[in-house]
Design a protein around this motif. Sequence first.
Motif, mmCIF file in Angstrom:
data_model
loop_
_atom_site.group_PDB
_atom_site.id
_atom_site.type_symbol
_atom_site.label_atom_id
_atom_site.label_comp_id
_atom_site.label_asym_id
_atom_site.label_seq_id
_atom_site.Cartn_x
_atom_site.Cartn_y
_atom_site.Cartn_z
ATOM 1 N N PRO A 299 -16.105 -42.503 13.698
ATOM 2 C CA PRO A 299 -15.264 -42.093 13.830
ATOM 3 C C PRO A 299 -14.092 -42.915 14.164
ATOM 4 C CG PRO A 299 -14.975 -41.157 15.734
ATOM 5 C CD PRO A 299 -16.542 -41.927 15.956
ATOM 6 N N HIS B 241 -10.288 -44.828 15.702
ATOM 7 C CA HIS B 241 -8.907 -44.524 16.486
ATOM 8 C C HIS B 241 -8.269 -44.617 15.622
ATOM 9 C CE1 HIS B 241 -11.818 -44.641 19.633
ATOM 10 N NE2 HIS B 241 -12.183 -46.066 19.781
ATOM 11 N N GLY C 27 -7.619 -44.058 12.250
ATOM 12 C CA GLY C 27 -7.813 -44.223 10.864
ATOM 13 C C GLY C 27 -7.145 -45.185 10.345
ATOM 14 N N ARG D 282 -4.261 -38.728 12.915
ATOM 15 C CA ARG D 282 -4.104 -40.460 13.504
ATOM 16 C C ARG D 282 -4.216 -39.959 15.157
ATOM 17 N NH1 ARG D 282 -2.227 -44.835 9.610
ATOM 18 N NH2 ARG D 282 -0.955 -43.120 9.543
ATOM 19 N N TYR D 283 -5.176 -40.365 15.901
ATOM 20 C CA TYR D 283 -4.952 -41.421 17.262
ATOM 21 C C TYR D 283 -3.843 -41.651 17.801
ATOM 22 C CZ TYR D 283 -6.827 -36.867 17.035
ATOM 23 O OH TYR D 283 -7.758 -35.399 16.957
ATOM 24 N N SER E 163 -11.696 -38.776 22.128
ATOM 25 C CA SER E 163 -13.104 -39.229 21.349
ATOM 26 C C SER E 163 -13.809 -37.627 21.069
ATOM 27 C CB SER E 163 -13.834 -39.780 22.332
ATOM 28 O OG SER E 163 -15.152 -40.432 22.496
ATOM 29 N N SER F 253 -12.738 -34.806 20.131
ATOM 30 C CA SER F 253 -11.602 -34.620 19.156
ATOM 31 C C SER F 253 -12.224 -35.368 17.426
ATOM 32 C CB SER F 253 -10.040 -34.295 18.848
ATOM 33 O OG SER F 253 -9.304 -33.824 18.039
ATOM 34 N N GLU F 254 -11.971 -36.624 18.032
ATOM 35 C CA GLU F 254 -12.651 -37.220 16.542
ATOM 36 C C GLU F 254 -13.601 -37.111 16.572
ATOM 37 O OE1 GLU F 254 -11.844 -41.432 17.965
ATOM 38 O OE2 GLU F 254 -9.714 -41.302 16.684
ATOM 39 N N LYS F 255 -14.975 -36.677 16.817
ATOM 40 C CA LYS F 255 -16.052 -36.386 16.819
ATOM 41 C C LYS F 255 -15.975 -35.643 16.043
ATOM 42 C CE LYS F 255 -18.106 -39.711 19.743
ATOM 43 N NZ LYS F 255 -18.834 -39.798 21.174
ATOM 44 N N ASN G 295 -14.296 -33.674 14.226
ATOM 45 C CA ASN G 295 -13.432 -34.250 13.048
ATOM 46 C C ASN G 295 -14.046 -34.865 12.214
ATOM 47 O OD1 ASN G 295 -10.705 -32.302 14.087
ATOM 48 N ND2 ASN G 295 -10.130 -33.803 14.424
#
Length: 166
Positions: free
Chosen positions: A65, A67, A69, A84-85, A151, A153-155, A157
């Motif tokens: 991912p 960071h 987006g 997006r984070y 991190s 959460s991004e993975k 998703n």
Amino acid sequence: MSENTPQQPGQPPYGGQPPHGGQPPYGDQPYPPPQQPYEGRMPDPGLYPGSEYPPDRAAGPFSPPTHSGGGGFLSALFDYSFSRYITPSVVKVVYIIVTVLLALVWLGGIVAAFQASVWAGILYLAFGWIVALVYLALARITLEFFVAVISVSEKVNAYARRDGVS
């Protein structure tokens, strides 16, 4: 022998000697000889314990991912869908600010302690930095926790997008 495990004919009891006079049943090899290749087909997973079919990778490989987006900091800040984070990009700045503020508080504490008395100033100079380092470590641990959660959460998703769940 227990009632649950009946003994097979020709099989030695648990801890006994193997049949065939102590020799392996397959000559010099302790296991059966290898069979012919499978010619493009997979073996039945029940035949050999521990062998399984490979996982289905038809959905495509996992791409790491990003960071933010895409877009800038302000566009991520005003992203009301929270897709997006901004935490990974902001955490460095926040840590620098916390470090500077703790150093200023420690220096202000030294001045205040010396104004109160010389001994208080010397004690604060000797031991006050320990308290400041503990607060800095707590701030670092908290920020690392936030980055780790983002991190993960991004993975998750990214895996959900890859598998077509979201």
